[in-house]
Design a protein around this motif. Structure first.
Motif, PDB file in Angstrom:
ATOM      1  N   PHE A 322       0.817  -1.202   0.000  1.00  0.00           N
ATOM      2  CA  PHE A 322       0.000   0.000   0.000  1.00  0.00           C
ATOM      3  C   PHE A 322       0.861   1.267   0.000  1.00  0.00           C
ATOM      4  O   PHE A 322       0.548   2.249  -0.678  1.00  0.00           O
ATOM      5  N   LEU A 323       1.948   1.248   0.747  1.00  0.00           N
ATOM      6  CA  LEU A 323       2.806   2.429   0.845  1.00  0.00           C
ATOM      7  C   LEU A 323       3.397   2.808  -0.512  1.00  0.00           C
ATOM      8  O   LEU A 323       3.256   3.946  -0.984  1.00  0.00           O
ATOM      9  N   PHE A 324       4.046   1.867  -1.162  1.00  0.00           N
ATOM     10  CA  PHE A 324       4.760   2.183  -2.403  1.00  0.00           C
ATOM     11  C   PHE A 324       3.811   2.373  -3.592  1.00  0.00           C
ATOM     12  O   PHE A 324       4.077   3.206  -4.472  1.00  0.00           O
ATOM     13  N   SER A 325       2.712   1.623  -3.635  1.00  0.00           N
ATOM     14  CA  SER A 325       1.754   1.832  -4.726  1.00  0.00           C
ATOM     15  C   SER A 325       1.052   3.174  -4.570  1.00  0.00           C
ATOM     16  O   SER A 325       0.773   3.862  -5.572  1.00  0.00           O
ATOM     17  N   GLY A 326       0.775   3.595  -3.334  1.00  0.00           N
ATOM     18  CA  GLY A 326       0.188   4.911  -3.105  1.00  0.00           C
ATOM     19  C   GLY A 326       1.110   6.027  -3.540  1.00  0.00           C
ATOM     20  O   GLY A 326       0.661   7.038  -4.120  1.00  0.00           O
ATOM     21  N   MET A 327       2.407   5.869  -3.292  1.00  0.00           N
ATOM     22  CA  MET A 327       3.381   6.876  -3.722  1.00  0.00           C
ATOM     23  C   MET A 327       3.426   6.969  -5.253  1.00  0.00           C
ATOM     24  O   MET A 327       3.568   8.055  -5.821  1.00  0.00           O
ATOM     25  N   ALA A 328       3.288   5.817  -5.925  1.00  0.00           N
ATOM     26  CA  ALA A 328       3.287   5.825  -7.391  1.00  0.00           C
ATOM     27  C   ALA A 328       2.071   6.576  -7.937  1.00  0.00           C
ATOM     28  O   ALA A 328       2.180   7.328  -8.917  1.00  0.00           O
ATOM     29  N   LEU A 329       0.906   6.408  -7.296  1.00  0.00           N
ATOM     30  CA  LEU A 329      -0.284   7.136  -7.730  1.00  0.00           C
ATOM     31  C   LEU A 329      -0.138   8.631  -7.490  1.00  0.00           C
ATOM     32  O   LEU A 329      -0.591   9.448  -8.301  1.00  0.00           O
ATOM     33  N   LEU A 330       0.485   8.999  -6.381  1.00  0.00           N
ATOM     34  CA  LEU A 330       0.762  10.419  -6.143  1.00  0.00           C
ATOM     35  C   LEU A 330       1.674  10.971  -7.234  1.00  0.00           C
ATOM     36  O   LEU A 330       1.494  12.109  -7.691  1.00  0.00           O
ATOM     37  N   GLY A 331       2.639  10.174  -7.661  1.00  0.00           N
ATOM     38  CA  GLY A 331       3.520  10.591  -8.751  1.00  0.00           C
ATOM     39  C   GLY A 331       2.761  10.788 -10.049  1.00  0.00           C
ATOM     40  O   GLY A 331       3.027  11.734 -10.803  1.00  0.00           O
ATOM     41  N   LEU A 332       1.789   9.903 -10.336  1.00  0.00           N
ATOM     42  CA  LEU A 332       0.968  10.062 -11.532  1.00  0.00           C
ATOM     43  C   LEU A 332       0.184  11.361 -11.497  1.00  0.00           C
ATOM     44  O   LEU A 332       0.038  12.043 -12.515  1.00  0.00           O
ATOM     45  N   LEU A 345       6.180   4.866 -16.503  1.00  0.00           N
ATOM     46  CA  LEU A 345       7.001   4.382 -15.394  1.00  0.00           C
ATOM     47  C   LEU A 345       6.198   4.383 -14.090  1.00  0.00           C
ATOM     48  O   LEU A 345       6.184   3.383 -13.355  1.00  0.00           O
ATOM     49  N   PHE A 346       5.525   5.508 -13.789  1.00  0.00           N
ATOM     50  CA  PHE A 346       4.728   5.580 -12.561  1.00  0.00           C
ATOM     51  C   PHE A 346       3.592   4.552 -12.580  1.00  0.00           C
ATOM     52  O   PHE A 346       3.311   3.910 -11.567  1.00  0.00           O
ATOM     53  N   PHE A 347       2.940   4.418 -13.728  1.00  0.00           N
ATOM     54  CA  PHE A 347       1.854   3.452 -13.841  1.00  0.00           C
ATOM     55  C   PHE A 347       2.379   2.033 -13.620  1.00  0.00           C
ATOM     56  O   PHE A 347       1.751   1.203 -12.950  1.00  0.00           O
ATOM     57  N   SER A 348       3.537   1.754 -14.181  1.00  0.00           N
ATOM     58  CA  SER A 348       4.136   0.428 -14.039  1.00  0.00           C
ATOM     59  C   SER A 348       4.555   0.165 -12.600  1.00  0.00           C
ATOM     60  O   SER A 348       4.405  -0.965 -12.086  1.00  0.00           O
ATOM     61  N   LEU A 349       5.067   1.184 -11.917  1.00  0.00           N
ATOM     62  CA  LEU A 349       5.446   1.025 -10.507  1.00  0.00           C
ATOM     63  C   LEU A 349       4.221   0.754  -9.638  1.00  0.00           C
ATOM     64  O   LEU A 349       4.267  -0.071  -8.719  1.00  0.00           O
ATOM     65  N   TYR A 350       3.117   1.455  -9.944  1.00  0.00           N
ATOM     66  CA  TYR A 350       1.885   1.184  -9.206  1.00  0.00           C
ATOM     67  C   TYR A 350       1.470  -0.276  -9.403  1.00  0.00           C
ATOM     68  O   TYR A 350       1.159  -0.994  -8.442  1.00  0.00           O
ATOM     69  N   ALA A 351       1.466  -0.717 -10.677  1.00  0.00           N
ATOM     70  CA  ALA A 351       1.069  -2.088 -10.980  1.00  0.00           C
ATOM     71  C   ALA A 351       1.974  -3.096 -10.296  1.00  0.00           C
ATOM     72  O   ALA A 351       1.528  -4.134  -9.796  1.00  0.00           O
ATOM     73  N   LEU A 352       3.263  -2.784 -10.226  1.00  0.00           N
ATOM     74  CA  LEU A 352       4.237  -3.691  -9.613  1.00  0.00           C
ATOM     75  C   LEU A 352       4.021  -3.817  -8.109  1.00  0.00           C
ATOM     76  O   LEU A 352       3.961  -4.918  -7.557  1.00  0.00           O
ATOM     77  N   PHE A 353       3.859  -2.669  -7.423  1.00  0.00           N
ATOM     78  CA  PHE A 353       3.813  -2.686  -5.963  1.00  0.00           C
ATOM     79  C   PHE A 353       2.450  -3.100  -5.409  1.00  0.00           C
ATOM     80  O   PHE A 353       2.375  -3.634  -4.302  1.00  0.00           O
ATOM     81  N   ILE A 354       1.370  -2.864  -6.154  1.00  0.00           N
ATOM     82  CA  ILE A 354       0.054  -3.247  -5.635  1.00  0.00           C
ATOM     83  C   ILE A 354      -0.127  -4.761  -5.654  1.00  0.00           C
ATOM     84  O   ILE A 354      -1.068  -5.295  -5.049  1.00  0.00           O
ATOM     85  N   GLY A 355       0.791  -5.466  -6.287  1.00  0.00           N
ATOM     86  CA  GLY A 355       0.712  -6.925  -6.338  1.00  0.00           C
ATOM     87  C   GLY A 355       0.671  -7.568  -4.965  1.00  0.00           C
ATOM     88  O   GLY A 355      -0.025  -8.565  -4.757  1.00  0.00           O
ATOM     89  N   ALA A 411      -7.170  11.025  -5.932  1.00  0.00           N
ATOM     90  CA  ALA A 411      -8.246  10.315  -5.239  1.00  0.00           C
ATOM     91  C   ALA A 411      -7.906   8.830  -5.102  1.00  0.00           C
ATOM     92  O   ALA A 411      -8.133   8.220  -4.043  1.00  0.00           O
ATOM     93  N   ALA A 412      -7.343   8.247  -6.162  1.00  0.00           N
ATOM     94  CA  ALA A 412      -6.931   6.844  -6.101  1.00  0.00           C
ATOM     95  C   ALA A 412      -5.824   6.649  -5.064  1.00  0.00           C
ATOM     96  O   ALA A 412      -5.790   5.640  -4.346  1.00  0.00           O
ATOM     97  N   ALA A 413      -4.923   7.627  -4.965  1.00  0.00           N
ATOM     98  CA  ALA A 413      -3.842   7.553  -3.976  1.00  0.00           C
ATOM     99  C   ALA A 413      -4.389   7.600  -2.556  1.00  0.00           C
ATOM    100  O   ALA A 413      -3.923   6.874  -1.665  1.00  0.00           O
ATOM    101  N   VAL A 414      -5.389   8.446  -2.317  1.00  0.00           N
ATOM    102  CA  VAL A 414      -5.998   8.547  -0.984  1.00  0.00           C
ATOM    103  C   VAL A 414      -6.622   7.207  -0.585  1.00  0.00           C
ATOM    104  O   VAL A 414      -6.471   6.744   0.560  1.00  0.00           O
ATOM    105  N   ILE A 415      -7.334   6.582  -1.522  1.00  0.00           N
ATOM    106  CA  ILE A 415      -7.940   5.280  -1.247  1.00  0.00           C
ATOM    107  C   ILE A 415      -6.866   4.257  -0.868  1.00  0.00           C
ATOM    108  O   ILE A 415      -7.012   3.484   0.089  1.00  0.00           O
ATOM    109  N   THR A 416      -5.767   4.259  -1.607  1.00  0.00           N
ATOM    110  CA  THR A 416      -4.669   3.335  -1.333  1.00  0.00           C
ATOM    111  C   THR A 416      -4.043   3.594   0.028  1.00  0.00           C
ATOM    112  O   THR A 416      -3.719   2.660   0.779  1.00  0.00           O
ATOM    113  N   LEU A 417      -3.883   4.856   0.396  1.00  0.00           N
ATOM    114  CA  LEU A 417      -3.268   5.192   1.683  1.00  0.00           C
ATOM    115  C   LEU A 417      -4.204   4.892   2.849  1.00  0.00           C
ATOM    116  O   LEU A 417      -3.742   4.625   3.970  1.00  0.00           O
TER     117      LEU A 417
END
Length: 442
Positions: A322-332, A345-355, A411-417
């Protein structure tokens, strides 16, 4: 005599375990395929049927609404009638509803068929995961359950690849054939599931000891018996209300919230991938390639999480995910106007970390509840998480046009956090525990 004292949770994997993993995992693959395929054809389908934004949102969210009902129905029916019977229901519905989409010529017809497919998916979650976890040795329980989430994303990736190939074939109304393609996978799933035995744990919970004994001997060998499942004799049969009031209510809340927070952004992206990527200026062939690439990163993220789940532990994996995927969404959100490469890159990082969070959506609810409410807990988690996912999916078009892509990503980042905070407060560690120990409240 040494073998006679060995718990079935400590035996090595055998061929039955491997077949059951394929039978259950095949359901996750088909789930990912039939749910994601709508995103592949949304633009072509909308143009052919002249759908407005309201109809697009309702069709995209219909399967998620179906999962809400299917999760409750499937969880209840699986606990009442057993895992074996319900194991065949989902594949039959996949075949019938997928084929019927070939003749759907109105938004309402597509909505109802996608709703029915969602019901089948909702039934799949509690039955396939409960049956698998109740047979697996503890050492393999986490990785094998996690692999189901991996297979979901593999199915989603396959949907994008197959869908793109069919759409580019120049077949008349190719989008209909894309939607109907799920019937092939549903038929194969039905065939490989024929002959699956009932769960001995469920049989024991119903007092059917002789049948449970026969299946244990069939699966594990003649030297095994009910004596190799001693913890089941000590389980108390309590009604669902009593279990929730005894302390499992807090666990149910944890499962619902973290599951919801982990899938809302994912489903929203899959349902409207072309629109989201277009808003981020990833269009044309590069946009299509980006959709496939992001899906592959989802698969890679789940694969890494599956390999590390016993090493890192459930709790640590969920928090970090949740921490790293949320940071990726903030980057997006912050860099939505940057180069296409940085956005990808940010989208791919989100996909990678939310796994990590994705694989645990099937691990936690199966481990932290007792046999008599395991399927119901998975069903409830499935149902309520899909309410949030359906709402998020429906609101994506309005959000993109109303508040813009940057605020949509925020908004997606807030949900993740939010998922991060709830996991930090309530996520237990169940690594290396037996099912009875993991489900215990103390």
């Amino acid at each position: 005599m040494k073998r006679a004292q060995t718990s079935i949770e400590d035996v090595p994997l055998n061929r039955f375990h491997q077949r059951l993993t394929v039978r259950s995992g095949g359901g996750s693959f088909v789930d990912g395929y039939v749910l994601s395929i709508i995103g592949v054809v949304m633009l072509q389908m909308s143009s052919a049927l002249q759908l407005d934004g309201f109809c697009e949102g309702m069709i995209a969210a219909s399967a998620l609404l179906g999962i809400f009902f299917g999760g409750f129905i499937g969880g209840w029916l699986t606990d009442v009638f057993g895992r074996k019977r319900m194991f065949l229901v989902g594949p039959v519905i996949f075949v019938l509803a997928s084929v019927a989409q070939c003749w759907a010529d109105t938004a309402l017809a597509l909505f109802m068929l996608r709703l029915l497919i969602g019901v089948a998916v909702g039934i799949e979650y509690p039955v396939a995961t409960a049956l698998l976890v109740e047979f697996l040795p503890r050492q393999y329980r986490g990785p094998r359950l996690a692999a189901l989430a991996l297979l979901w994303f593999a199915g989603a990736a396959c949907a994008y690849v197959v869908g793109e190939l069919i759409l580019r074939s120049d077949a008349e109304q190719a989008w209909r054939w894309v939607l109907a393609s799920g019937a092939v996978l549903g038929a194969l799933l039905l065939l490989i599931r024929l002959g699956t035995p009932e769960s001995p744990r469920w049989l024991l919970s119903k007092g059917r000891r002789n049948e449970a004994q026969a299946i244990i001997k069939q699966v594990y060998g003649r030297a095994f018996s009910l004596a190799n499942l001693p913890e089941q004799a000590q389980e108390r049969k309590l009604p669902l209300r009593a279990l929730l009031h005894s302390g499992y209510g807090k666990r149910m809340m944890f499962v619902v919230v973290f599951w919801t927070c982990s899938i809302v952004p994912v489903f929203s992206v899959y349902a409207f991938a072309p629109k989201v990527l277009a808003a981020l200026r990833l269009t044309g062939d590069f946009g299509s390639i980006s959709s496939v690439a992001i899906t592959l990163f989802f698969v890679i993220g789940c694969l890494i999480a599956t390999r590390l789940i016993n090493t890192v532990g459930r709790r640590n994996m969920l928090i970090c995910s949740f921490l790293f995927s949320g940071m990726a969404l903030l980057g997006l959100g912050a860099y939505n106007s940057s180069s296409s490469g940085l956005i990808l890159l940010f989208f791919s990082l989100y996909a990678l970390f939310i796994g990590g969070a994705q694989v645990l959506t099937l691990v936690y609810p199966n481990e932290i509840f007792p046999t008599e409410m395991r399927s119901m807990a998975v069903g409830i988690g499935t149902s309520f998480s899909r309410v949030g996912a359906a709402a998020g999916t429906y609101l994506v078009p309005a959000s993109l046009s109303g508040i813009g892509v940057a605020n949509t990503m925020y908004a997606a980042a807030v949900i993740t956090l939010i998922g991060l905070v709830v996991s930090w407060l309530y996520a237990p560690e169940t690594n290396a525990l037996s099912l009875r120990e993991a489900a215990a409240l103390d």
